[in-house]
Design a protein around this motif. Structure first.
Motif, short mmCIF file in Angstrom:
data_model
loop_
_atom_site.label_atom_id
_atom_site.label_comp_id
_atom_site.label_asym_id
_atom_site.label_seq_id
_atom_site.Cartn_x
_atom_site.Cartn_y
_atom_site.Cartn_z
N HIS A 33 0.87 -1.17 0.00
CA HIS A 33 0.00 0.00 0.00
C HIS A 33 0.91 1.22 0.00
O HIS A 33 1.74 1.36 0.89
CB HIS A 33 -0.89 -0.02 1.24
N VAL A 34 0.77 2.08 -1.01
CA VAL A 34 1.61 3.27 -1.10
C VAL A 34 0.75 4.50 -0.82
O VAL A 34 -0.27 4.72 -1.47
CB VAL A 34 2.27 3.40 -2.49
N LEU A 35 1.16 5.26 0.18
CA LEU A 35 0.45 6.48 0.55
C LEU A 35 1.34 7.68 0.27
O LEU A 35 2.51 7.68 0.62
CB LEU A 35 0.08 6.44 2.03
N ALA A 74 -6.29 2.73 -7.59
CA ALA A 74 -6.75 4.05 -7.15
C ALA A 74 -6.63 4.23 -5.64
O ALA A 74 -6.54 5.36 -5.16
CB ALA A 74 -8.19 4.28 -7.59
N ASP A 75 -6.61 3.13 -4.90
CA ASP A 75 -6.46 3.19 -3.45
C ASP A 75 -5.00 3.03 -3.01
O ASP A 75 -4.70 2.92 -1.83
CB ASP A 75 -7.33 2.12 -2.79
N GLY A 76 -4.07 3.00 -3.99
CA GLY A 76 -2.65 2.86 -3.68
C GLY A 76 -2.23 1.45 -3.31
O GLY A 76 -1.16 1.25 -2.78
N ARG A 77 -3.05 0.47 -3.61
CA ARG A 77 -2.78 -0.91 -3.21
C ARG A 77 -2.52 -1.82 -4.41
O ARG A 77 -3.03 -1.59 -5.49
CB ARG A 77 -3.98 -1.48 -2.44
N GLY A 116 13.58 -16.54 1.95
CA GLY A 116 14.83 -15.84 1.71
C GLY A 116 14.59 -14.36 1.51
O GLY A 116 13.52 -13.84 1.80
N ASP A 117 15.61 -13.70 1.00
CA ASP A 117 15.56 -12.26 0.84
C ASP A 117 14.90 -11.88 -0.49
O ASP A 117 15.26 -12.44 -1.54
CB ASP A 117 16.97 -11.67 0.90
N LEU A 118 13.97 -10.93 -0.42
CA LEU A 118 13.28 -10.41 -1.60
C LEU A 118 13.36 -8.89 -1.58
O LEU A 118 13.69 -8.29 -0.56
CB LEU A 118 11.82 -10.85 -1.61
N GLU A 119 13.02 -8.28 -2.72
CA GLU A 119 13.00 -6.83 -2.84
C GLU A 119 11.74 -6.37 -3.55
O GLU A 119 11.30 -6.99 -4.52
CB GLU A 119 14.20 -6.33 -3.67
N LEU A 120 11.19 -5.28 -3.07
CA LEU A 120 10.14 -4.56 -3.78
C LEU A 120 10.76 -3.28 -4.32
O LEU A 120 11.37 -2.52 -3.55
CB LEU A 120 8.98 -4.20 -2.85
N ARG A 121 10.64 -3.04 -5.61
CA ARG A 121 11.15 -1.80 -6.21
C ARG A 121 9.94 -0.97 -6.64
O ARG A 121 9.13 -1.39 -7.45
CB ARG A 121 12.03 -2.09 -7.41
N PHE A 122 9.84 0.22 -6.07
CA PHE A 122 8.74 1.14 -6.36
C PHE A 122 9.26 2.22 -7.30
O PHE A 122 10.27 2.87 -7.00
CB PHE A 122 8.24 1.79 -5.07
N PRO A 164 3.87 -1.73 3.50
CA PRO A 164 3.43 -0.39 3.11
C PRO A 164 4.62 0.55 2.84
O PRO A 164 5.71 0.34 3.37
CB PRO A 164 2.66 0.11 4.33
N LEU A 165 4.36 1.56 2.02
CA LEU A 165 5.35 2.60 1.76
C LEU A 165 4.68 3.95 1.93
O LEU A 165 3.66 4.23 1.29
CB LEU A 165 5.89 2.47 0.33
N LEU A 166 5.22 4.77 2.82
CA LEU A 166 4.76 6.13 3.02
C LEU A 166 5.73 7.03 2.26
O LEU A 166 6.93 7.02 2.53
CB LEU A 166 4.73 6.48 4.50
#
Length: 106
Positions: A7-9, A39-42, A53-59, A92-94
């Motif tokens: 969820h990005v706000l 539209a809701d940032g999700r 293991g280790d993962l990454e989210l790239r925004f 989430p990402l603010l």
């Protein structure tokens, strides 16, 4: 195994950040899934079974800010995290033009 949501706000506008491109990768760079916030940032991402293991989210925050005419310091944000068990993961990402924060959500 976990399912992943995010969820990005947009703290600068006080609204959800719609249209942010998101990529889920392994730490080695293998792309597991791509998506875009609604539209809701999700968005929900990833296979039904996430590898441990280790993962990454790239925004793609730079494109989001450029689309609104807002200057930004961060062209993208990478959030690294570890999958150690089963269950739902929410990351989430603010976001603002010159800062961001994240945490493990529920």
């Amino acid at each position: 195994m976990p399912h992943l949501t995010t969820h990005v706000l947009d703290a600068g506008s006080g609204r959800p950040a719609a249209g942010v491109g998101v990529t889920l990768r392994t730490a080695a760079g293998e792309v597991l899934a791509t998506g875009e916030t609604d539209a809701d940032g999700r968005t929900g991402l990833g296979p039904d079974v996430l590898p441990r293991g280790d993962l990454e989210l790239r925004f793609d925050t730079g494109a989001y800010h450029r689309a609104s005419g807002t200057p930004t310091f961060h062209p993208y944000v990478v959030v690294a995290f570890s999958v150690t068990g089963t269950g739902h993961l929410h990351v989430p990402l603010l976001l603002s033009p010159f800062a961001y924060s994240t945490y493990r959500g529920s």
